[in-house]
Enzyme design. Sequence first.
Site, PDB file in Angstrom:
ATOM      1  N   ARG A   1      -3.300  -1.549   4.915  1.00 24.77           N
ATOM      2  CA  ARG A   1      -4.071  -2.250   3.890  1.00 24.77           C
ATOM      3  C   ARG A   1      -3.377  -3.539   3.450  1.00 24.77           C
ATOM      4  NH1 ARG A   1      -5.351   3.179   0.398  1.00 24.77           N
ATOM      5  NH2 ARG A   1      -3.453   3.898   1.448  1.00 24.77           N
TER       6      ARG A   1
ATOM      7  N   ILE B   1       1.773  -1.787   5.673  1.00 23.95           N
ATOM      8  CA  ILE B   1       1.368  -2.492   6.893  1.00 23.95           C
ATOM      9  C   ILE B   1      -0.150  -2.501   7.102  1.00 23.95           C
ATOM     10  CG2 ILE B   1       3.538  -2.253   8.154  1.00 23.95           C
ATOM     11  CD1 ILE B   1       2.418   0.219   9.534  1.00 23.95           C
TER      12      ILE B   1
ATOM     13  N   GLN C   1      -3.061  -1.706  10.762  1.00 26.48           N
ATOM     14  CA  GLN C   1      -2.649  -0.453  11.387  1.00 26.48           C
ATOM     15  C   GLN C   1      -3.680   0.150  12.319  1.00 26.48           C
ATOM     16  OE1 GLN C   1      -1.232   2.041   8.264  1.00 26.48           O
ATOM     17  NE2 GLN C   1       0.140   3.215   9.553  1.00 26.48           N
TER      18      GLN C   1
ATOM     19  N   CYS D   1       0.888  -1.164   0.000  1.00 23.95           N
ATOM     20  CA  CYS D   1       0.000   0.000   0.000  1.00 23.95           C
ATOM     21  C   CYS D   1       0.921   1.206   0.000  1.00 23.95           C
ATOM     22  CB  CYS D   1      -0.974  -0.041   1.163  1.00 23.95           C
ATOM     23  SG  CYS D   1      -0.250  -0.508   2.756  1.00 23.95           S
ATOM     24  N   SER D   2       0.796   2.083   0.985  1.00 25.51           N
ATOM     25  CA  SER D   2       1.735   3.198   1.092  1.00 25.51           C
ATOM     26  C   SER D   2       2.852   2.832   2.060  1.00 25.51           C
ATOM     27  CB  SER D   2       1.016   4.464   1.555  1.00 25.51           C
ATOM     28  OG  SER D   2       1.906   5.560   1.608  1.00 25.51           O
ATOM     29  N   ALA D   3       2.464   2.537   3.316  1.00 25.54           N
ATOM     30  CA  ALA D   3       3.461   2.135   4.303  1.00 25.54           C
ATOM     31  C   ALA D   3       3.776   0.637   4.229  1.00 25.54           C
ATOM     32  CB  ALA D   3       2.967   2.473   5.710  1.00 25.54           C
TER      33      ALA D   3
END
Length: 582
Positions: free
Chosen positions: A518, A516, A556, A512-514
């Site tokens: 999604r 962790i 998250q 996803c972005s980080a």
Amino acid sequence: VEKGLTNRSEDIGQFLEEINKWTSQHGVSPLSWDVAVKFLMARKFDVLRAIELFHSYRETRLREGIVKLQPHEEPLRSELLSGKFTVLGVRDPSGASIALYTAKLHHPSKTGNHVVLQALFYLLDRAVESFETQRNGLVFIYDMAGSNYTNFELDLSKKILNLLKGAFPARLKKVLIVGAPVWFRVPYNLLSLLLKEKLRERVGIHTYMAIADLNLNQQRMSDLRQHLPRDCLPEHLGGCLPLDVHSWNLQLLSEQNGRVDPVDELVGIPLENTSIHVPGPEAMGLAELMAHLNRAQRSGIYLEYEELRREQPPGTFTCALAVHNQERNRYGDVLCLDQTRVRLKARRNERSDYINASFMDGYKQKNAYIGTQGPLEKTYGDFWRMVWEQSVLVIVMTTRTDEGGRRKCGQYWPKEEGGQEVYGHIAVVNHRVDKQAHYNQTTLELHNTETFEQRQVTHFQFLSWPDYGVPSSALSLIDFLGAVKHQQQWAVQAFGSQWRGHPLGPPMVVHCSAGIGRTGTFCALDICLSQLQDVGTLNVCQTVRRMRAQRAFSIQTPEQYYFCHTAILEHAQRRGLLSTNQ
């Protein structure tokens, strides 16, 4: 011996009953009788103190990232054979083993504390496998003879002495700090203040300061012999024992070959053959899951997540925090564990093998996923190298490149049909884009410009998932998951004999972005639904706990954790697996 232990069988049974409640809750193998005896003997069969020691030992190993000891792999093998730490081939008059740490062989610029502690744990664990050592205890010699200030690290010394003080299953009888140079007076005072409340009272700590030229004063040596006779001391400490620092260590390594280390089971992170997600004793059927959700309600599931969130990651982030790697992390507080990180293959003139990506196990499959962050522009080349090196066939992207006016992920692939881009030595061609209601499916062709090989990879991008939130439709995400798994299956078949690993194929990259939130939710759903299809049960809590042990902080928010439960039930109701009346 057997008669004595038989008389203690009630204590051993009580200890195992209490500890194995914990192991079953955490999906770890039950403790054996032999391991239980070791902890109980270290606390003179005081069951409560032995239980406290067990958890102290486990937590210390987790805190220091000593999760799975692999003595035949570097850098641990070299550290074990360095001679820095060994167990002497004799016992003291009481039958205690004598362990020796040689400070002058430690070079902080070459060896990190983590590796030293790994070696210390490994060798002490091997030493106390002996019943005689369990019964008669351990004498620890901290040998500073011939060392100088560059060999000394206060933090490492604190960790070693704290370990011996109350976090190791051995009856520690004495700690002898010998040959200490004059400059050691100040750090020794600090260590004494730190340890005097427990270590001095429990075992006594004895220090023999050296004269200015660092040679041991003969009068002080006679003091040392009040604790150990000459035939129990190495020659350089005034004894008559020839010191062979390699033979004992080499013997242990040869004995270890092919042997599973039972001590690793204590840590709470399953070993390689048990870290894979498999049905555990706490697995639930669908009716039980619904009853649990109805009973706990959203607030109770949120509290369950909060307990998971408070558990510290079982490892270290040393590589991710290295100065030269920090710019490769999209977010400074989202790092990958040293123990599960993906390592890029070495290339000439490259300083680091680091990429913010972690191997994650799936249902009955080792390394089913690679959980990673959304690539940064400066890491596009690393990302595609990883895809190529790990034989990845499917990439799952659960974010848009921009959300809410913020960049969440770089445009790391050619977006339009017919587009071509070169990232490092991997050229990527966009052959086709199929647009669905909630996702895009892009067929990419990869060309390795160094080997002239080519390979097809499918890129999936899910478009209906807000950052930190959950999809508005759980079933749309589950349909997306189904399309991803179908493509993986087809791609593995097409890959043919080129793939010789697990029948389900190489790892899928999920980001996803980080990498962790999604990402973790997607993988958790896949694992739980795979188990549900296979045996009709699942365990969301156990799944997420194991995932977080590999990709730290996976899932998250409590909302994402709650969504896993409700999405599974929606899927079950749609498939007719669970009546709406239940």
